[in-house]
Scaffold this active site. Structure first.
Site, PDB file in Angstrom:
ATOM      1  N   HIS A   1       1.100   5.289   1.098  1.00 28.80           N
ATOM      2  CA  HIS A   1       0.580   6.393   1.898  1.00 28.80           C
ATOM      3  C   HIS A   1       0.738   7.670   1.080  1.00 28.80           C
ATOM      4  O   HIS A   1       1.827   7.942   0.569  1.00 28.80           O
ATOM      5  CB  HIS A   1       1.389   6.558   3.189  1.00 28.80           C
ATOM      6  CG  HIS A   1       1.321   5.387   4.096  1.00 28.80           C
ATOM      7  ND1 HIS A   1       0.524   5.367   5.219  1.00 28.80           N
ATOM      8  CD2 HIS A   1       1.953   4.183   4.063  1.00 28.80           C
ATOM      9  CE1 HIS A   1       0.671   4.212   5.832  1.00 28.80           C
ATOM     10  NE2 HIS A   1       1.538   3.470   5.159  1.00 28.80           N
TER      11      HIS A   1
ATOM     12  N   HIS B   1       0.855  -1.189   0.000  1.00 32.08           N
ATOM     13  CA  HIS B   1       0.000   0.000   0.000  1.00 32.08           C
ATOM     14  C   HIS B   1       0.888   1.235   0.000  1.00 32.08           C
ATOM     15  O   HIS B   1       2.045   1.189   0.403  1.00 32.08           O
ATOM     16  CB  HIS B   1      -0.959   0.012   1.196  1.00 32.08           C
ATOM     17  CG  HIS B   1      -0.286  -0.085   2.523  1.00 32.08           C
ATOM     18  ND1 HIS B   1       0.231  -1.271   3.013  1.00 32.08           N
ATOM     19  CD2 HIS B   1      -0.040   0.848   3.473  1.00 32.08           C
ATOM     20  CE1 HIS B   1       0.756  -1.058   4.203  1.00 32.08           C
ATOM     21  NE2 HIS B   1       0.619   0.232   4.513  1.00 32.08           N
TER      22      HIS B   1
END
Length: 142
Positions: free
Chosen positions: A109, A107
């Site tokens: 940010h 993922h």
């Protein structure tokens, strides 16, 4: 800080996999067939968002160039939405692989240049409000 070896197996029950299966709630900013953008449960800077590929992928080294390009392109669109919705003057994109990787699903940010206001956890009502605000400013393509 979390340290997960790069050779650790993918955990089908990690929080992001569970969110993708609609087993856990999430404040959703954007979603298409390949990627989901959500608000994290805590932040240092309001408007911080997470860009999550929808396929089971443990870390960046497991992604193809095309997959990385697709996800990074979407992360830049999140940064544009943060500028439009929050007046951010810029943003950072952070991505961890094994080191400081709290969830074993790749993922990204996207952290806006907003005033530092740490919250842990962020109330769901605030996550939903911020998701709606970013969603309304989300560019159709950039």
């Amino acid at each position: 800080m979390a340290f997960r070896p790069l050779d650790a197996p993918y955990d089908e029950n990690n929080p992001f996999a569970r969110i993708l299966r609609d087993e856990l709630p999430a404040s959703r900013v954007f979603e298409d067939e390949e990627v989901l953008v959500i608000m994290p449960l805590q932040w240092e800077h309001p408007g911080h968002a997470l860009v999550i590929p929808k396929w089971p992928v443990r870390h960046l080294l497991d992604m193809t160039r095309e997959e990385m390009g697709r996800v990074l392109h979407l992360a830049t669109r999140v940064g544009i939405a943060q500028q439009q919705a929050l007046g951010a003057t810029g943003f950072s994109i952070l991505q961890n692989n094994g080191r400081d990787q709290a969830v074993g699903h790749v993922h990204f940010h996207v952290i806006p240049n907003t005033e530092r206001v740490p919250q842990n956890p962020v109330p769901r009502s605030e996550l939903d409000r911020m998701a709606k605000q970013l969603s309304a400013a989300f560019p159709t393509d950039a």
